[in-house]
Motif scaffolding. Structure first.
Motif, PDB file in Angstrom:
ATOM      1  N   ASP A 155     120.328  42.990  24.506  1.00  0.00           N
ATOM      2  CA  ASP A 155     119.530  42.030  24.923  1.00  0.00           C
ATOM      3  C   ASP A 155     119.759  40.705  23.926  1.00  0.00           C
ATOM      4  O   ASP A 155     119.119  39.760  23.995  1.00  0.00           O
ATOM      5  N   ALA A 156     120.603  41.007  23.060  1.00  0.00           N
ATOM      6  CA  ALA A 156     121.118  39.841  22.013  1.00  0.00           C
ATOM      7  C   ALA A 156     122.559  39.261  22.194  1.00  0.00           C
ATOM      8  O   ALA A 156     123.058  39.622  23.154  1.00  0.00           O
ATOM      9  N   ALA A 157     122.773  38.320  21.166  1.00  0.00           N
ATOM     10  CA  ALA A 157     124.187  37.721  21.200  1.00  0.00           C
ATOM     11  C   ALA A 157     125.270  38.856  21.218  1.00  0.00           C
ATOM     12  O   ALA A 157     124.925  39.911  20.412  1.00  0.00           O
ATOM     13  N   ALA A 158     126.254  38.727  21.406  1.00  0.00           N
ATOM     14  CA  ALA A 158     127.436  39.722  21.245  1.00  0.00           C
ATOM     15  C   ALA A 158     127.462  39.945  19.722  1.00  0.00           C
ATOM     16  O   ALA A 158     127.833  38.998  19.139  1.00  0.00           O
ATOM     17  N   GLY A 159     127.518  41.292  19.588  1.00  0.00           N
ATOM     18  CA  GLY A 159     128.019  41.595  18.003  1.00  0.00           C
ATOM     19  C   GLY A 159     126.675  41.677  17.267  1.00  0.00           C
ATOM     20  O   GLY A 159     126.685  42.437  16.229  1.00  0.00           O
ATOM     21  N   ILE A 160     125.628  41.432  17.991  1.00  0.00           N
ATOM     22  CA  ILE A 160     124.334  41.866  17.158  1.00  0.00           C
ATOM     23  C   ILE A 160     123.963  43.338  17.166  1.00  0.00           C
ATOM     24  O   ILE A 160     123.958  43.673  18.477  1.00  0.00           O
ATOM     25  N   PRO A 164     128.254  42.726  29.996  1.00  0.00           N
ATOM     26  CA  PRO A 164     129.163  41.711  30.128  1.00  0.00           C
ATOM     27  C   PRO A 164     128.411  40.293  30.255  1.00  0.00           C
ATOM     28  O   PRO A 164     129.143  39.192  30.175  1.00  0.00           O
ATOM     29  N   ASN A 165     127.186  40.169  30.018  1.00  0.00           N
ATOM     30  CA  ASN A 165     126.276  39.086  30.352  1.00  0.00           C
ATOM     31  C   ASN A 165     125.730  38.694  28.733  1.00  0.00           C
ATOM     32  O   ASN A 165     124.966  37.801  28.633  1.00  0.00           O
ATOM     33  N   ARG A 166     126.128  39.361  27.828  1.00  0.00           N
ATOM     34  CA  ARG A 166     125.692  38.876  26.553  1.00  0.00           C
ATOM     35  C   ARG A 166     126.215  37.484  26.217  1.00  0.00           C
ATOM     36  O   ARG A 166     127.237  37.018  26.306  1.00  0.00           O
ATOM     37  N   SER A 167     125.211  36.784  25.316  1.00  0.00           N
ATOM     38  CA  SER A 167     125.482  35.429  24.851  1.00  0.00           C
ATOM     39  C   SER A 167     126.513  35.535  23.704  1.00  0.00           C
ATOM     40  O   SER A 167     126.590  36.363  23.022  1.00  0.00           O
ATOM     41  N   ASN A 168     127.039  34.322  23.569  1.00  0.00           N
ATOM     42  CA  ASN A 168     128.056  34.037  22.384  1.00  0.00           C
ATOM     43  C   ASN A 168     127.027  34.009  21.189  1.00  0.00           C
ATOM     44  O   ASN A 168     126.081  33.536  20.987  1.00  0.00           O
ATOM     45  N   LEU A 169     128.014  34.703  20.165  1.00  0.00           N
ATOM     46  CA  LEU A 169     127.147  34.534  18.696  1.00  0.00           C
ATOM     47  C   LEU A 169     127.573  33.367  17.927  1.00  0.00           C
ATOM     48  O   LEU A 169     128.847  33.203  17.618  1.00  0.00           O
ATOM     49  N   LEU A 170     126.825  32.575  17.546  1.00  0.00           N
ATOM     50  CA  LEU A 170     127.039  31.396  16.594  1.00  0.00           C
ATOM     51  C   LEU A 170     127.113  31.711  15.151  1.00  0.00           C
ATOM     52  O   LEU A 170     126.711  32.793  14.963  1.00  0.00           O
ATOM     53  N   PHE A 171     127.721  30.692  14.418  1.00  0.00           N
ATOM     54  CA  PHE A 171     127.699  31.165  12.914  1.00  0.00           C
ATOM     55  C   PHE A 171     126.216  31.280  12.515  1.00  0.00           C
ATOM     56  O   PHE A 171     126.142  31.940  11.335  1.00  0.00           O
ATOM     57  N   LYS A 172     125.397  30.607  12.810  1.00  0.00           N
ATOM     58  CA  LYS A 172     123.869  30.642  12.487  1.00  0.00           C
ATOM     59  C   LYS A 172     123.296  32.187  12.660  1.00  0.00           C
ATOM     60  O   LYS A 172     122.943  32.889  11.919  1.00  0.00           O
ATOM     61  N   GLY A 173     123.530  32.664  13.989  1.00  0.00           N
ATOM     62  CA  GLY A 173     123.323  34.032  14.155  1.00  0.00           C
ATOM     63  C   GLY A 173     123.990  35.085  13.468  1.00  0.00           C
ATOM     64  O   GLY A 173     123.386  36.171  12.906  1.00  0.00           O
ATOM     65  N   LEU A 174     125.429  34.814  13.214  1.00  0.00           N
ATOM     66  CA  LEU A 174     126.162  35.754  12.474  1.00  0.00           C
ATOM     67  C   LEU A 174     125.608  35.839  10.784  1.00  0.00           C
ATOM     68  O   LEU A 174     125.516  36.683  10.447  1.00  0.00           O
ATOM     69  N   TYR A 175     125.299  34.579  10.376  1.00  0.00           N
ATOM     70  CA  TYR A 175     124.619  34.577   9.062  1.00  0.00           C
ATOM     71  C   TYR A 175     123.384  35.343   8.868  1.00  0.00           C
ATOM     72  O   TYR A 175     123.103  36.077   7.902  1.00  0.00           O
ATOM     73  N   GLU A 176     122.508  35.140   9.750  1.00  0.00           N
ATOM     74  CA  GLU A 176     121.231  35.902   9.857  1.00  0.00           C
ATOM     75  C   GLU A 176     121.347  37.525   9.834  1.00  0.00           C
ATOM     76  O   GLU A 176     120.709  38.067   9.262  1.00  0.00           O
ATOM     77  N   GLN A 177     122.277  37.861  10.681  1.00  0.00           N
ATOM     78  CA  GLN A 177     122.709  39.167  10.769  1.00  0.00           C
ATOM     79  C   GLN A 177     123.180  39.722   9.381  1.00  0.00           C
ATOM     80  O   GLN A 177     122.799  40.904   9.086  1.00  0.00           O
ATOM     81  N   VAL A 178     124.083  38.850   8.835  1.00  0.00           N
ATOM     82  CA  VAL A 178     124.447  39.395   7.514  1.00  0.00           C
ATOM     83  C   VAL A 178     123.263  39.518   6.610  1.00  0.00           C
ATOM     84  O   VAL A 178     123.532  40.715   5.953  1.00  0.00           O
ATOM     85  N   ILE A 179     122.363  38.675   6.542  1.00  0.00           N
ATOM     86  CA  ILE A 179     121.266  38.923   5.725  1.00  0.00           C
ATOM     87  C   ILE A 179     120.416  39.999   5.792  1.00  0.00           C
ATOM     88  O   ILE A 179     120.040  40.717   4.932  1.00  0.00           O
ATOM     89  N   THR A 180     120.070  40.241   7.332  1.00  0.00           N
ATOM     90  CA  THR A 180     119.509  41.325   7.687  1.00  0.00           C
ATOM     91  C   THR A 180     120.148  42.596   7.205  1.00  0.00           C
ATOM     92  O   THR A 180     119.472  43.603   6.505  1.00  0.00           O
TER      93      THR A 180
END
Length: 616
Positions: free
Chosen positions: A127-132, A19-35
């Motif tokens: 330990d990362a943003a939600a969804g990672i 419940p303590n994971r941070s929110n995922l920003l569009f930049k983080g989402l984009y980086e996850q997509v590339i990965t």
């Protein structure tokens, strides 16, 4: 790319892993997509390769869809399917890999391994943003530079049931999906300031496009819940301050049941959206009163990448009973001969547009009947009024629409025909006031054979997803036939005298709980089903129960009574009285086991002289 806006938020409640994971920003989402796309390329998965995915609802499922579809074809499967269903879908897809989360959809993993399909585990990064997440791709695999999919590549492939036992594959391109998402965005006037509370399954076109991708198209944010759970819904609204949500009518009805007893003010929404099944006008009026917001009823289907028509936002007129005006594709009415009909005449609803699939895969017969002069036939009867609003009259085809879940009758037929006692079976839609339609079967037994209704339901429950299991079983000497001698599904319920099942009617006399366990179960059922009072003799399915609600009850029983129930108990013993007996027996076994462990521990602590003395 970085914005001060949340792309994916995890709903904060005890059902979430962290419940303590941070929110995922569009930049983080984009980086996850590339990965992810780079990892898939290194694993040998290329554009248009099918990746089957069976994940629970949540931020990981949302990000997985956005990431995997960016480089391959995303094929989501219901994590509650049985092994035979997984076997069919994985073979039909010719899946290059299966992605699952540890502890979820175990039959899918087993079947994939038997078929020689590589299994990739999705591991949430707590330990990362939600969804990672990370993918368990072998370390020897070297990620490659990602090359992203092209507009005409297949982004998503879904199965939709037809009137035959073989579900049809619907390929949807990136162009299809993006246009449909823009259509929803435009219809709802979504902006970056909006926040959607997603309660729809993310293996369903409604959740994927109607809630998630439409929000992404607007640069807006999404709250990804673990799935719909009525007792938590109003709390989620208060915690996350969404501006809208989209759901099916049965969900709306449960929310209204919770709102009626809610003691604190309910924050108004900008809008409420309803789709996937007809919304009764009375429910629409109640929702608007509770949320002080317009209810926008929309009309969609998989072959149209979800949305086809939608009621407009105020100040434009919303017409109760109508699914609105064309909202994306062109919508017309056609007769059986392929002629477009004028305003007011009833016929089949047909559509044409860039969000519509180009055709079913590997199914020439289905495509020949589904398309006429470039128009896709939806299989729904309806008419357009003088203002261009679409009113639906019913379904032409035989598909059972159980609260938005489409069920092929012949699929159920073939499962039941495997039972040694059955000679003939016809599956058909029975009317239900809460679900719209429910699954019923008419059965003719072999000479000298006998079998109970309960046994047949259990037989089906072991081979079909819960929502496909018949709730009504009729034993007949002969199944009614039409003028040509064919057995007819449509209208069979009326011929056999089946009236709409209603949670408030035809119930047994109220029987009050007599034990603490029965009292606890009554409270749980009342909260989950949104019905009160509930007696210990009431039938779970007659009260509108389904697999989603059964899962909620199982979770509550586990938390409050420390007992693990099986899904099958709702088919074997669908009353509180019987389930309470089963729980008592399970608790007794647990106590006996605990006492035995305690006794063995005490014996281990005794000396040899002590044991000899006890023996004497």
């Amino acid at each position: 790319m970085e914005r001060n806006v949340v792309a994916i938020i995890q709903a904060l409640d005890e059902q979430c892993i962290s419940p303590n994971r941070s929110n995922l920003l569009f930049k983080g989402l984009y980086e996850q997509v590339i990965t992810v796309v780079g990892q898939l390329r290194g694993f040998g998965i290329n554009r248009n390769d099918r990746v089957a995915v069976a994940l629970p609802n949540g931020p990981e499922a949302a990000v997985a869809f956005l990431a995997i579809s960016s480089g391959a074809t995303y094929a989501p499967l219901n994590p509650n399917y049985r092994a035979p269903e997984y076997e069919f879908y994985l073979k039909d897809l010719a899946a290059k890999a299966l992605i699952v989360q540890p502890g979820v959809a175990a039959p899918a993993k087993d079947v994939a391994q038997q078929l020689g399909i590589p299994v990739i585990e999705l591991l949430p990064r707590l330990d990362a943003a939600a969804g990672i997440f990370e993918l368990s791709i072998p370390t020897s695999t070297v990620p490659e530079t990602p090359d992203f999919a092209e507009p005409d590549d297949t982004a998503l492939i879904l199965h939709t049931s037809g009137t035959t036992s073989r579900p049809k594959m619907v390929p949807l391109s990136h162009c299809n999906l993006c246009i449909s998402a823009q259509n929803v965005k435009t219809a709802l006037a979504l902006t970056e300031t909006d926040r959607c509370l997603n309660v729809m399954p993310l293996f369903h076109i409604h959740g994927l496009i109607g809630a998630l991708l439409s929000s992404m198209a607007a640069g807006a944010s999404v709250v990804c819940t673990p799935g719909f759970y009525a007792p938590k819904f109003l709390g989620w609204l208060g915690n996350h301050q969404p501006t809208w949500y989209s759901a099916v009518p049965t969900m709306h009805q449960q929310i209204l049941g919770r709102a009626a007893t809610h003691t604190t003010p309910i924050k108004p929404l900008r809008l409420v959206r309803s789709s996937s099944a007809p919304l009764p006008p009375q429910i629409m009026a109640e929702l608007e009163q509770v949320f002080n917001a317009p209810v926008i009823e929309s009309y969609g289907m998989t072959e149209a990448s979800h949305q086809m028509a939608s009621n407009p936002l105020p100040p434009n007129q919303r017409k109760p009973g109508s699914v609105g005006v064309a909202s994306g594709p062109d919508v017309q009415i056609m007769d059986e001969q392929g002629n477009l009909l004028p305003t007011g005449e009833v016929g089949e609803v047909v559509i044409q547009g860039d969000n519509v699939t180009h055709g079913y895969e590997n199914n020439l017969n289905a495509n020949a009947t589904a398309f006429t002069n470039g128009w896709f036939r939806t299989g729904d009867l309806g008419y357009l009024d003088t203002d261009g609003y679409l009113f639906l009259k019913g379904r032409i085809k035989e598909i059972i629409n159980r609260a938005g879940e489409k069920i092929s009758p012949r699929e159920v037929d073939e499962v039941l025909l495997d039972h040694p006692a059955i000679e003939q079976v016809v599956t058909f839609a029975a009317p239900h006031t809460l679900l719209g339609e429910d699954v019923a079967v008419a059965v003719v037994l072999k000479a000298g054979a006998s079998v109970s209704e309960q046994t047949l339901k259990e037989f089906a429950a072991e081979r079909l997803a819960d929502f496909k299991v018949p709730r009504v079983v009729l034993f007949l000497d002969e199944i009614p036939k039409g003028p040509t001698g064919k057995r007819q599904r449509i209208g069979l319920a009326e011929k056999l005298g089946l009236t709409a099942s209603d949670p408030t009617e035809d119930r047994p006399a109220y029987a009050a709980p007599q034990t603490p366990i029965e009292e606890t179960l009554v409270d749980i059922w009342a909260e989950v089903l949104g019905i009160s009072p509930i007696g210990v003799s009431d039938n779970f399915f007659q009260l509108g129960g389904d697999s989603i609600l059964a899962a909620q009850i199982i979770n509550r029983v586990r938390a409050e009574l420390q007992v693990e129930l099986s899904f099958l108990i709702f088919f074997q013993q669908p009353t509180i009285a019987n389930i309470a007996i089963a729980i008592t027996q399970l608790q007794a076994k647990t106590v006996d086991s605990d006492e035995m462990i305690k006794l063995l521990a005490e014996l281990e602590s005794l000396s040899d002289d002590d044991i000899q003395q006890l023996v004497k």
